[in-house]
Design an enzyme around this catalytic site. Structure first.
Site, PDB file in Angstrom:
ATOM      1  CE1 TYR A 120      16.274   5.165  -5.803  1.00 26.46           C
ATOM      2  CE2 TYR A 120      14.596   4.612  -4.174  1.00 26.46           C
ATOM      3  CZ  TYR A 120      15.862   4.424  -4.707  1.00 26.46           C
ATOM      4  OH  TYR A 120      16.705   3.496  -4.150  1.00 26.46           O
TER       5      TYR A 120
ATOM      6  CB  SER B  39       5.293   8.622   5.390  1.00 27.55           C
ATOM      7  OG  SER B  39       6.486   9.180   4.844  1.00 27.55           O
ATOM      8  N   GLY B  40       6.705   6.556   7.025  1.00 24.38           N
ATOM      9  CA  GLY B  40       7.895   5.783   7.348  1.00 24.38           C
ATOM     10  C   GLY B  40       9.129   6.304   6.649  1.00 24.38           C
TER      11      GLY B  40
ATOM     12  CE  LYS C 176       7.533  -0.107   7.639  1.00 22.38           C
ATOM     13  NZ  LYS C 176       7.180  -0.424   6.241  1.00 22.38           N
TER      14      LYS C 176
ATOM     15  CE1 TYR D 231       4.789  -0.900  -6.239  1.00 17.59           C
ATOM     16  CE2 TYR D 231       6.004  -2.937  -6.604  1.00 17.59           C
ATOM     17  CZ  TYR D 231       5.955  -1.639  -6.138  1.00 17.59           C
ATOM     18  OH  TYR D 231       7.071  -1.066  -5.578  1.00 17.59           O
TER      19      TYR D 231
END
EC number: 1.3.1.104
Length: 376
Positions: free
Chosen positions: A302, A184-185, A368, A79
């Site tokens: 993004y 998804s979240g 989550k 990351y």
């Protein structure tokens, strides 16, 4: 092998150590790493002593933190943003994991501008939320109004809902968007925020035995249509999509990549954009040339972290807008699996319980992972 450590060599800006309750005990705990690799092999639990805040500092206790894909990627070393290595353990630099979490003020410094009991969120990413307590500079956190908010709502607001809110902000009432990862979240948040703002949406999900149950769940949240990956890639079904939208889909949100991204890109109308904010399939983006030439399609990425760290005040406004949706009963928190860590148990047990939650986060599954410390 589980690793537990104790240290008194602490960076004042990084750690603080009250008890978990409002009284003071001798130690706090944090989940840290000094090298990257397989998450279960590099995470350690650190026990650290109490320090009182200076006048511009604040002593915090955790009310909960999440385990997100970005957190796991940081542990793996893949990351681009990494938390600072702000503490020494066994003569090695170590970093506290975690980017999203909720804290409560235990002991405010005289000039902190905060008071005991206030709820606060990290101002920027790489805060190190995977800890029971924190001693930090007061300007590194933002006070929130917790009126009519739950701990789950406040703990989970900073990543998924904020990402969805920002990616949709340029659309106008009546506009269409399509997204993969609809369950998804971020997907659930986008459905709801879009519905609140008068947008129309098509959410793409994987086929499954309980597909109709999931479709109803997402349409109840505000999705205009829910379709499968197979339908999204079917050229004949594209005619159905065009009949719904008039061929005017302005935005495609991609968190998967590979063929799934190609399928939703093909549904865009003239001048549309596909925005990639994740790559769960770990497959590359492969788009045909035609739509870019003849439909003037654009593709971009993004990254919430870049925006949030560059514009912390805008991030705070976005979060407050989402809290407003919660208070108006227009927005529902994402499904969560809550793991509790008992502060009275030994470090080996606490680390084992945390690694179990981490393993669930790595497997995914639509919920989550949220971790809370048990008060005593």
């Amino acid at each position: 092998m589980l690793r537990t450590l104790r240290t008194s060599q602490l960076a004042r800006s990084g750690f603080g150590t009250p008890s978990f309750g409002l009284r003071f005990n001798s130690v706090g705990r944090a989940f840290v790493f000094s090298q990257t690799g397989e998450p279960k092999d590099v995470i350690q639990v650190l026990e650290y002593p109490i320090e009182k805040p200076l006048e511009n500092q604040v002593l915090l206790k955790s009310l909960g933190f999440t385990i997100n894909p970005a957190d796991i990627n940081q542990l793996e070393g893949v990351y681009p943003s990494v938390p600072p290595k702000s503490v020494q353990i066994n003569n090695e630099d170590a970093a506290i994991g975690g980017n999203e979490g909720l804290f409560q003020v235990l002991d405010p410094g005289a000039k902190s501008g905060l008071k005991k009991g206030d709820w606060v969120l990290p101002r920027k990413t790489c805060f190190g939320t995977w800890r029971s307590h924190a001693l930090v500079e007061a300007d590194t956190v933002v006070k929130i109004d917790n009126t009519d908010l739950t701990k789950v709502q406040a703990t989970t607001v900073s990543v998924n809902p904020s990402t969805a809110y920002e990616m949709l902000k340029d659309l106008k009432e009546g506009d269409w968007f399509i997204q993969n990862g609809g369950n998804s979240g971020v997907g659930r948040a986008a459905i709801q925020i879009g519905h609140i703002r008068g947008l129309k949406s098509i959410s793409v999900v994987r086929d499954r035995p309980d597909l109709e149950v999931l479709k109803k769940e997402l349409t109840d949240l505000g999705a205009t249509h829910v379709i499968t990956e197979e339908e999204a890639s079917d050229k004949l079904f594209s005619k159905q999509i065009k009949s719904w939208t008039g061929g005017k889909i302005k935005l495609a949100l991609n968190c998967i990549g590979g063929k799934s991204a190609t399928s939703i890109m093909r549904q865009l109308g003239a001048g549309g954009s596909i925005v990639t904010y994740g790559g769960m399939s770990k497959k590359p983006l492969t788009f045909p040339t035609g739509p870019f030439i003849f439909k003037d399609i654009t593709a971009k990425g993004y990254w919430l972290t870049r925006w949030a760290d560059k514009h912390p005040e805008e991030k705070a406004k976005t979060i407050e807008n989402i809290f407003k949706f919660y208070r108006e009963k227009k927005f529902v928190a994402p499904p969560v699996n809550i793991s509790t860590l008992d502060f009275s148990k030994g470090n080996d047990v606490v680390l084992s319980e945390f690694l179990d939650a981490l393993g669930k986060a790595q497997k995914g599954g639509g919920k989550k992972q949220l971790v809370q410390w048990v008060e005593y």
